[in-house]
Every structure is written in C-alpha cells, then in structure tokens.
Design an enzyme around this catalytic site. Sequence first.
Site, PDB file in Angstrom:
ATOM      1  N   ARG A  17       0.816  -1.205   0.000  1.00  0.00           N
ATOM      2  CA  ARG A  17       0.000   0.000   0.000  1.00  0.00           C
ATOM      3  C   ARG A  17       0.855   1.262   0.000  1.00  0.00           C
ATOM      4  O   ARG A  17       0.537   2.243  -0.651  1.00  0.00           O
ATOM      5  CB  ARG A  17      -0.914  -0.006   1.211  1.00  0.00           C
ATOM      6  N   TYR A  18       1.939   1.257   0.779  1.00  0.00           N
ATOM      7  CA  TYR A  18       2.834   2.410   0.840  1.00  0.00           C
ATOM      8  C   TYR A  18       4.072   2.085   0.020  1.00  0.00           C
ATOM      9  O   TYR A  18       4.623   0.990   0.167  1.00  0.00           O
ATOM     10  CB  TYR A  18       3.258   2.677   2.286  1.00  0.00           C
ATOM     11  N   ARG A  70       7.185   0.590   2.061  1.00  0.00           N
ATOM     12  CA  ARG A  70       7.145  -0.600   2.900  1.00  0.00           C
ATOM     13  C   ARG A  70       6.044  -1.542   2.455  1.00  0.00           C
ATOM     14  O   ARG A  70       5.003  -1.112   1.959  1.00  0.00           O
ATOM     15  CB  ARG A  70       7.025  -0.245   4.378  1.00  0.00           C
ATOM     16  N   CYS A  81      -2.348 -18.720  12.936  1.00  0.00           N
ATOM     17  CA  CYS A  81      -1.918 -17.980  14.119  1.00  0.00           C
ATOM     18  C   CYS A  81      -1.893 -18.944  15.295  1.00  0.00           C
ATOM     19  O   CYS A  81      -2.585 -19.966  15.283  1.00  0.00           O
ATOM     20  CB  CYS A  81      -2.877 -16.843  14.425  1.00  0.00           C
ATOM     21  N   CYS A 121      -7.663 -14.245  17.363  1.00  0.00           N
ATOM     22  CA  CYS A 121      -8.313 -13.100  18.000  1.00  0.00           C
ATOM     23  C   CYS A 121      -9.640 -12.896  17.283  1.00  0.00           C
ATOM     24  O   CYS A 121      -9.685 -12.800  16.054  1.00  0.00           O
ATOM     25  CB  CYS A 121      -7.450 -11.857  17.851  1.00  0.00           C
ATOM     26  N   CYS A 129     -10.055  -9.900  14.665  1.00  0.00           N
ATOM     27  CA  CYS A 129      -8.963  -9.755  13.690  1.00  0.00           C
ATOM     28  C   CYS A 129      -9.416  -9.099  12.385  1.00  0.00           C
ATOM     29  O   CYS A 129     -10.455  -9.439  11.834  1.00  0.00           O
ATOM     30  CB  CYS A 129      -8.384 -11.128  13.378  1.00  0.00           C
ATOM     31  N   ARG A 152      -8.028  -9.602   9.593  1.00  0.00           N
ATOM     32  CA  ARG A 152      -7.952 -10.629   8.543  1.00  0.00           C
ATOM     33  C   ARG A 152      -8.765 -11.865   8.922  1.00  0.00           C
ATOM     34  O   ARG A 152      -8.445 -12.992   8.529  1.00  0.00           O
ATOM     35  CB  ARG A 152      -6.486 -10.995   8.264  1.00  0.00           C
ATOM     36  N   ASP A 161     -10.781  -2.001  13.081  1.00  0.00           N
ATOM     37  CA  ASP A 161     -11.205  -1.938  11.684  1.00  0.00           C
ATOM     38  C   ASP A 161     -12.639  -2.457  11.582  1.00  0.00           C
ATOM     39  O   ASP A 161     -13.017  -3.394  12.282  1.00  0.00           O
ATOM     40  CB  ASP A 161     -10.279  -2.790  10.806  1.00  0.00           C
ATOM     41  N   ASP A 203      -7.270   3.153  10.413  1.00  0.00           N
ATOM     42  CA  ASP A 203      -6.859   2.709   9.083  1.00  0.00           C
ATOM     43  C   ASP A 203      -8.074   2.952   8.186  1.00  0.00           C
ATOM     44  O   ASP A 203      -9.113   2.315   8.364  1.00  0.00           O
ATOM     45  CB  ASP A 203      -6.470   1.225   9.127  1.00  0.00           C
ATOM     46  N   LYS A 257      -3.307   4.694   6.986  1.00  0.00           N
ATOM     47  CA  LYS A 257      -3.441   4.987   8.411  1.00  0.00           C
ATOM     48  C   LYS A 257      -3.347   6.487   8.652  1.00  0.00           C
ATOM     49  O   LYS A 257      -2.553   7.164   8.027  1.00  0.00           O
ATOM     50  CB  LYS A 257      -2.315   4.284   9.182  1.00  0.00           C
TER      51      LYS A 257
HETATM   52  C1  LIG Z   1      -0.011  -0.796   8.737  1.00  0.00           C
HETATM   53  C2  LIG Z   1       0.575  -1.138   7.447  1.00  0.00           C
HETATM   54  C3  LIG Z   1       1.928  -0.860   7.181  1.00  0.00           C
HETATM   55  C4  LIG Z   1       2.875  -0.296   8.214  1.00  0.00           C
HETATM   56  O1  LIG Z   1       2.541   0.994   8.575  1.00  0.00           O
HETATM   57  P1  LIG Z   1       3.435   1.778   9.649  1.00  0.00           P
HETATM   58  O2  LIG Z   1       2.684   3.047   9.840  1.00  0.00           O
HETATM   59  O3  LIG Z   1       4.792   1.954   9.037  1.00  0.00           O
HETATM   60  O4  LIG Z   1       3.509   0.945  10.885  1.00  0.00           O
HETATM   61  C5  LIG Z   1       2.395  -1.155   5.933  1.00  0.00           C
HETATM   62  N1  LIG Z   1       1.608  -1.695   4.973  1.00  0.00           N
HETATM   63  C6  LIG Z   1       0.311  -1.946   5.199  1.00  0.00           C
HETATM   64  C7  LIG Z   1      -0.499  -2.533   4.112  1.00  0.00           C
HETATM   65  C8  LIG Z   1      -0.244  -1.690   6.448  1.00  0.00           C
HETATM   66  O5  LIG Z   1      -1.533  -1.984   6.685  1.00  0.00           O
HETATM   67  S1  SF4 Z   2      -4.867 -10.243  15.156  1.00  0.00           S
HETATM   68 FE1  SF4 Z   2      -5.359 -11.725  13.535  1.00  0.00          FE
HETATM   69  S2  SF4 Z   2      -3.415 -12.096  12.486  1.00  0.00           S
HETATM   70 FE2  SF4 Z   2      -2.928 -11.188  14.486  1.00  0.00          FE
HETATM   71  S3  SF4 Z   2      -2.628 -12.953  15.868  1.00  0.00           S
HETATM   72 FE3  SF4 Z   2      -4.756 -12.304  16.072  1.00  0.00          FE
HETATM   73  S4  SF4 Z   2      -5.847 -13.622  14.633  1.00  0.00           S
HETATM   74 FE4  SF4 Z   2      -3.706 -13.704  14.050  1.00  0.00          FE
END
Ligand SMILES: *Cc1c(COP(=O)(O)O)cnc(C)c1O
Ligand code: SF4
Length: 347
Positions: free
Chosen positions: A90-91, A94, A103, A107, A110, A112, A271, A308, A315
């Site tokens: 996305r960025y 990174r 996992c 959680c 989550c 995801r 989220d 986010d 974010k």
């Molecule tokens: C949160 C996230 C990051 C990391 O963001 P930081 O602000 O650097 O911690 C990078 N890529 C994605 C897709 C994210 O959701």
């Molecule tokens: S938040 Fe989601 S990805 Fe992270 S440990 Fe919990 S279940 Fe796994």
Amino acid sequence: MDSWQQSLARSLTDPAAVAARFGLDDAAAALVASRYPVRLTPQLLTLIGAADDPVGRQFLPAPGELAPDALPDDPLDEGRLAPSPAIIHRYPSRVLLLAGNGCAAYCRFCTRKRRVGCAAYHLSFTALLDGIAYIAEHPAVNEVILSGGDPLLLEDAVLQEVLGRLRRIPHVGVLRIATRTPAVLPERITPALAGLLGRHAPLYLTTHFNHPRELAPAAAEACARLAGAGVPLANQTVLLRGVNDDADTLAALCDALLRLRVRPYYLHQLDPVHGTGHFRVPIEQGLELIAALRRRVSGLAVPHYIVDLPGGRGKVALTPASVVSLGEVAVIRSAAGELVTVPNAGR
Ligand SMILES: *Cc1c(COP(=O)(O)O)cnc(C)c1O
Ligand code: SF4
C-alpha cells in the site's frame, strides 16, 4: 517443559471442549468455530478465567461474530493491494509479506478474520518466495513487514532462510516482524530464536498486547529475551469494548510495557470488519482515552491512536484537536483544556 510445537499441539481447538470448559452454548460455539477457527494455547488457558473477562472476550467464540451486520469482510481492500498472494503493498516504501496464514491463537476481532486459519487462504512456501522476488524487483521498498497469520509459526530454519533472502536484497534496509506469540505462545521466544532475530538487525519486532493480564511472567521473559538479543520492541494494541476501553487499564498496560522495554506504538481503532461490531469503541471515547494517557503516563508510553481508513486509503493518527488557531501567535489547547498562546510567526 514442552517445546513450542508441543504447546501449540496441546492447544484447545475443539469447540465442544471450549464450550464445556467456559460454559458456552455448545451449538453456538460450534457454528461460530466452523466459520472462524478457535485456538486456545496453554498460555491462554492460564490467562482466561471466564468467557467475559478481558482475555476470554478476545479469544472465545461469541454469537456476535455471526450476527448480521453491514460490515465488509475486507474493509482495507487488501485483496486489491496484493500483486502477489503473499504481498500487501500500500505504501511505496514498505510492504507486508504474509509469512503464513495460521496464528497461535485466533483473535475474534482480527482484521484478517476472513482468511486467517482458513484452508482456502493457505500460503505455500512458493508463494513466500514469489513475494520475496516481488520485493527484489521493487527498489522503492525500504522496509519489509513480516505479517500473516503469525510469522513466528515458521520453524527457525525456514525463518532463517526467509530473513537471509530478504537481507540479501540491497534496497531492503529494515525488517519488521509482527507477532502475537509473546502474549499467547511465549515459549516460542526461545534463546535460539532471539539470537536468530538479533543477527538480522536492524530487525524490529511488534508485539500485540491488549490487556495488562497478558503480560504474565512468561510473556515478560519473552520480551526480556528479545530486548536482550538486540531486537527493539514496539507494541500494537487494538482498542476493544469490554477489554481495554478505560483509562486505568490502558495506563496500566502502557506503563507495564515500557518497563519491559516495549515501546507502545499504535493504539488501533478497530477496523470495521464483518463479525466484530460488538468490540467497537467510538472515536470520541478513544480520543478521551488518549488524552487521559497523555496526562497519566510517560510520553514514551503514549501510543499513536490510529484509524486505518477504509478502501486502502491508509493509516491516519487521530489526536485531540490541539491547534486552535495559527497566525502571529498560535493558540494551543493544553492537555487540561485551557487555551494557551504561543509565539509563532511574529517576533
Ligand atoms: C499498517 C501497514 C503498514 C505499516 O505501517 P506503519 O505506519 O509503518 O507501521 C504497511 N503496509 C500496510 C499494508 C499496512 O496496513
Ligand atoms: S490479530 Fe489476527 S493475524 Fe494477528 S494474531 Fe490475532 S488472529 Fe492472528
């Protein structure tokens, strides 16, 4: 003492056993678990006293997960940002590299939730290698964040191979690993693992602790081991109703983290994921909590409060509005709410 693999294998995953142990409705638990898997590690079984306590709420299946709501499965549009199955990009600078899809524990809130622990989203080692090839082809990427699923469910030898390959990409300066294991499977943080991570510096590890009760002695030891091996630690917390939505709990958590050499990094607004609405805390309350933290704990212990934005818009840090007006003098609202004038453009 069990190995971490043995601990993982001894985890409670059968919904009937979970329901019996914590007095849940058998049929409801089975229904939820058939869509969203449940896994309670031995560590969690020592932490959860009752289904509605702050740890139980995070990990035990609840009917709210299947309640109809208008929330999407993938609010951050991660599917669209995946040029390769193990990549979320996305960025420009990174990238997330999904190291797996399982996992140690699941959680219930989550982001995801749609995919973790689901066979349909299994990620092969080949997918991981394809992801690394993608990173090698994108020179703008300075930081790789291993995420998942939990990357520390990879065996040491596999992790070493992955980290080694990433380290050999000249434009990758920083590595980051996001893991829940110090909280839920602290035996994973062996001296050998800490040493392995320390040898791939600069490698940052982000933990995920949501409540002070998760900072049990074994978790504290895991953090000490990582810090001692030269792995800087930062923590992400998700703001959750009935878990940590009060100033006393958050202040205790952030103070305790700082003592363990874990810098509170992000407090995440939940989220808006399908099946998690029962955990939502309004942003007004989140802002009040951050203001309270600012008054009560060291500045080093105050995390950024982050939302986010839906649709992959990224974010954003939420702050109690502090700048009231700008000009010759700036008017700034103090933590106590007074308006204070500060010299600005004028002399
Ligand atoms: C949160 C996230 C990051 C990391 O963001 P930081 O602000 O650097 O911690 C990078 N890529 C994605 C897709 C994210 O959701
Ligand atoms: S938040 Fe989601 S990805 Fe992270 S440990 Fe919990 S279940 Fe796994």
